[in-house]
Design an enzyme around this catalytic site. Structure first.
Site, short mmCIF file in Angstrom:
data_model
loop_
_atom_site.label_atom_id
_atom_site.label_comp_id
_atom_site.label_asym_id
_atom_site.label_seq_id
_atom_site.Cartn_x
_atom_site.Cartn_y
_atom_site.Cartn_z
N ASP A 64 -12.65 9.64 -7.09
CA ASP A 64 -12.18 8.43 -7.79
C ASP A 64 -12.63 8.54 -9.24
OD1 ASP A 64 -12.27 4.89 -6.85
OD2 ASP A 64 -11.40 5.94 -8.59
N ARG A 74 1.10 -7.10 -9.35
CA ARG A 74 1.61 -6.47 -8.12
C ARG A 74 1.64 -7.46 -6.96
NH1 ARG A 74 -2.92 -2.56 -5.27
NH2 ARG A 74 -4.66 -4.05 -5.24
N HIS A 133 0.15 3.21 -10.37
CA HIS A 133 -0.81 3.72 -9.38
C HIS A 133 -0.07 4.46 -8.25
CE1 HIS A 133 -4.05 3.68 -6.42
NE2 HIS A 133 -4.83 2.96 -7.17
N GLU A 141 -2.85 8.64 -11.68
CA GLU A 141 -2.40 7.36 -12.23
C GLU A 141 -2.37 7.36 -13.76
OE1 GLU A 141 -5.19 4.62 -10.33
OE2 GLU A 141 -5.25 6.04 -8.66
N ARG A 177 0.85 -1.22 0.00
CA ARG A 177 0.00 0.00 0.00
C ARG A 177 0.88 1.25 0.00
NH1 ARG A 177 -4.88 0.96 -1.27
NH2 ARG A 177 -5.75 -0.66 0.06
O1 TA6 Z 1 -7.26 3.85 -8.63
C1 TA6 Z 1 -8.33 4.10 -7.77
C2 TA6 Z 1 -8.79 2.78 -7.16
O2 TA6 Z 1 -9.31 1.91 -8.13
C3 TA6 Z 1 -9.81 3.08 -6.06
O3 TA6 Z 1 -11.09 2.70 -6.45
C4 TA6 Z 1 -9.27 2.29 -4.86
O4 TA6 Z 1 -9.79 0.98 -4.88
C5 TA6 Z 1 -7.78 2.35 -5.13
O5 TA6 Z 1 -7.68 2.12 -6.53
C6 TA6 Z 1 -6.96 1.44 -4.27
O6 TA6 Z 1 -6.97 0.16 -4.78
P1 TA6 Z 1 -6.25 -0.94 -3.87
O7 TA6 Z 1 -6.50 -2.25 -4.46
O8 TA6 Z 1 -4.78 -0.59 -3.86
O9 TA6 Z 1 -6.87 -0.77 -2.51
#
Ligand code: TA6
Length: 302
Positions: free
Chosen positions: A215, A100, A170, A274, A74
């Site tokens: 988002d 990932r 991301h 992103e 994370r």
């Molecule tokens: O990129 C935005 C997103 O798709 C959000 O909807 C949220 O889920 C974020 O990614 C985080 O995703 P993750 O799987 O890392 O918790």
């Protein structure tokens, strides 16, 4: 089986510029020292930090992140492939794909001189991936560290049939306070919002200022973006190629509290902008074909 860092250092290490050790969770970690310094875990080929000189770090890491095989890290820069977001047909499958969650191989490290060092990582389809995404592929991911951070993902179709995929870098960018930053570069671009939860297409009418959970997937855009952060007295400039989508995300209060690997207060100090090819901008690869997506991150003092 986690890699042997001693063998990685003898095969790829460069004195003072590239070395491997065991980082959080005992996972193999590469430190790259060019004009800037980056850390990359082989797990997910995940960049977890980058900083240039005495500037504030470019990226945020969650203090509560997992560092374990099969779980996402994370923060930093997750690499999302072969799908971005939820799997289109099977919600049982992990969000943001498989890459990932897997340990990548090191394919090379190159000290190109003038303060730039790059490391390449590779990942190939396996019976595990084929069960979840029936295609044969190879990924080459190159992280280049200089005064800026450059990431490049090449996707190769290694089978006799075409396939379509979505993907994203991301990054969790470090900001002083999400309530005081603006994102420019997406003015006039159409976007869909997961927060609103409809497929309605909106048009961005100006610089983006966040005042709640955000988002948004901006479609059919090849624009560079800037994150303007007066609190850190800097811009973060995001240049890209091979990408037709840009996603802007911050979980805000309630979603942050629901994320077990993310601190309740960590939402204030991050924003994800992103570089992607999201649903609606899928990439189609013919047999033997390849596609490269690239992003370059540079901090500019205000
Ligand atoms: O990129 C935005 C997103 O798709 C959000 O909807 C949220 O889920 C974020 O990614 C985080 O995703 P993750 O799987 O890392 O918790």
């Amino acid at each position: 089986m986690p890699m042997d860092t001693e063998k990685l250092n003898s095969d790829f290490g460069i004195e003072g510029k590239a070395y491997f050790d065991r980082g959080r969770g005992g996972l193999p970690r590469l430190t790259l020292r060019g004009a800037g310094t980056a850390e990359v875990y082989l797990h997910g080929a995940h960049v977890t930090s980058f900083r240039h000189g005495d500037e504030p770090p470019l990226l945020r890491m969650s203090a509560q992140s997992n560092f374990a095989p099969g779980l996402p890290i994370r923060g930093g820069i997750p690499v999302c492939f072969p799908w971005f977001g939820a799997h289109p047909d099977n919600e049982e499958l992990p969000i943001h794909g498989l890459a990932r969650l897997m340990e990548w191989e090191v394919s090379g490290i190159d000290d190109t001189g003038n303060g730039t060092v790059s490391a390449s990582f590779s990942l190939e389809s396996t019976p595990w991936t084929r069960k979840r995404w029936p295609a044969d592929f190879r990924l080459e991911y190159t992280v280049t560290v200089g005064e800026e951070l450059d990431v490049r993902l090449e996707v190769l179709n290694r089978q006799k049939q075409a396939f379509d995929f979505t993907c994203a870098f991301h990054p969790y960018f470090a900001v002083s306070d999400i309530r005081n930053v603006r994102v420019t570069g997406l003015e006039g671009v159409g976007y869909r919002s997961k927060v609103i939860g409809s497929d309605e297409l909106f048009t961005e009418d100006g610089p983006i200022e966040l005042a709640g959970e955000t988002d948004r997937t901006y479609l059919d855009t090849t624009s560079d973006c800037e994150i303007i952060d007066p609190g850190m007295n800097r811009w973060i400039r995001i240049s890209k190629s091979g990408s037709r989508s840009t996603v802007v995300w911050n979980p805000w209060v309630d979603k942050a509290e629901r994320m077990e690997d993310f601190g309740d207060e960590e939402w204030t100090g991050m924003i994800c902008v992103e570089t992607a090819n999201a649903r609606g901008n899928e990439v189609h690869l013919e047999p033997g074909g390849s596609h490269t997506m690239r992003a370059t991150y540079r901090t500019v003092p205000m």
